[in-house]
Write an enzyme that holds these catalytic residues in place. Structure first.
Site, PDB file in Angstrom:
ATOM      1  N   ARG A  55       0.865  -1.184   0.000  1.00  0.00           N
ATOM      2  CA  ARG A  55       0.000   0.000   0.000  1.00  0.00           C
ATOM      3  C   ARG A  55       0.896   1.227   0.000  1.00  0.00           C
ATOM      4  O   ARG A  55       1.791   1.358   0.824  1.00  0.00           O
ATOM      5  CB  ARG A  55      -0.896  -0.015   1.247  1.00  0.00           C
ATOM      6  N   GLU A  63     -11.385   4.291  -4.914  1.00  0.00           N
ATOM      7  CA  GLU A  63     -11.462   2.892  -4.523  1.00  0.00           C
ATOM      8  C   GLU A  63     -12.087   1.999  -5.592  1.00  0.00           C
ATOM      9  O   GLU A  63     -12.828   2.456  -6.456  1.00  0.00           O
ATOM     10  CB  GLU A  63     -12.243   2.751  -3.220  1.00  0.00           C
ATOM     11  N   ARG A 104      -0.615  -5.694   4.901  1.00  0.00           N
ATOM     12  CA  ARG A 104       0.020  -5.090   3.728  1.00  0.00           C
ATOM     13  C   ARG A 104       1.259  -4.307   4.138  1.00  0.00           C
ATOM     14  O   ARG A 104       1.294  -3.712   5.213  1.00  0.00           O
ATOM     15  CB  ARG A 104      -0.951  -4.160   3.006  1.00  0.00           C
TER      16      ARG A 104
END
Length: 224
Positions: A55, A63, A104
């Protein structure tokens, strides 16, 4: 002059040194410094060949259809822009204070000398979005967003979905807290005491003061 050092003091020094060196060892052992991008998820998230998802720190792109209840305007354009920058290429990953979130990696991503996080914001494909303790690029990303906004680049050229005549924010914040602005009817705005309320007459006014959009009422939401 006495120069001897007691054993307890030596032990304390060694413990402190071990803690100082520990993050360096973990960084090198567990977190990759580079990788080939095998998949672009959207405008701010990729997957590298090891299977790790990365990320991008400090930015927020529109999104995907699988998050926040639906596809946001400019999702396709942002995803395609990110794909052109990184897909199939070797990326270099630089980390800040917090390296993981929701399984992430959090990273500043480079292709050669190109700072991909910055380019996404500079060209209007993503917003500047500070996150937690990761602050080393905040000033630069804020500057890039201001330039893109004032030049109506990318998402900044789209009209607001719910324009308003005023927006509400709080004058006060906790140390390290990100300042947010809201639509008047937002539940977060309603919880702000009248004496602590700050009123902005435009989106630009709030952004210029360093306030970021509330995720609940999303005053920056756009449409085609």
């Amino acid at each position: 002059m006495r120069t001897d050092v007691s054993i307890p003091n030596i032990m304390n020094m060694l413990i402190i040194l071990a803690f100082l060196l520990l993050p360096v060892g973990l960084y090198g052992e567990n977190f990759p410094s580079k990788g080939v991008v095998k998949k672009v998820i959207d405008g701010d998230t990729i997957e590298i060949e090891s299977g790790k998802r990365v990320r991008y720190i400090g930015i927020d792109a529109p999104e995907t259809p699988f998050s926040r209840g639906g596809t946001e305007a400019f999702w396709g354009e942002a995803t395609e822009a990110n794909r052109r920058f990184v897909e199939g290429k070797v990326v270099r990953l630089e980390y800040d204070k917090q390296v993981m979130h929701d399984s992430r990696l959090l990273a500043y991503v480079y292709v050669g000398e190109i700072f991909v996080n910055g380019e996404m914001v500079k060209k209007g494909f993503a917003l500047y979005s500070p996150f937690g303790p990761n602050r080393s690029k905040n000033t630069l990303l804020f500057q890039y967003e201001s330039e893109a906004r004032k030049n109506n680049l990318g998402i900044w050229a789209l009209p607001l979905k719910n324009p308003a005549k005023k927006y509400i924010a709080s004058k006060w914040k906790k140390e390290g807290e990100i300042r947010k602005f809201h639509h008047v009817e937002c539940p977060h705005a309603r919880r702000i005491a009248d004496k602590n309320k700050m009123v902005f007459r435009s989106i630009d006014e709030a952004l210029d003061e360093g306030y970021r959009p509330c995720r609940t009422c999303n005053p920056l939401e756009r449409h085609y």
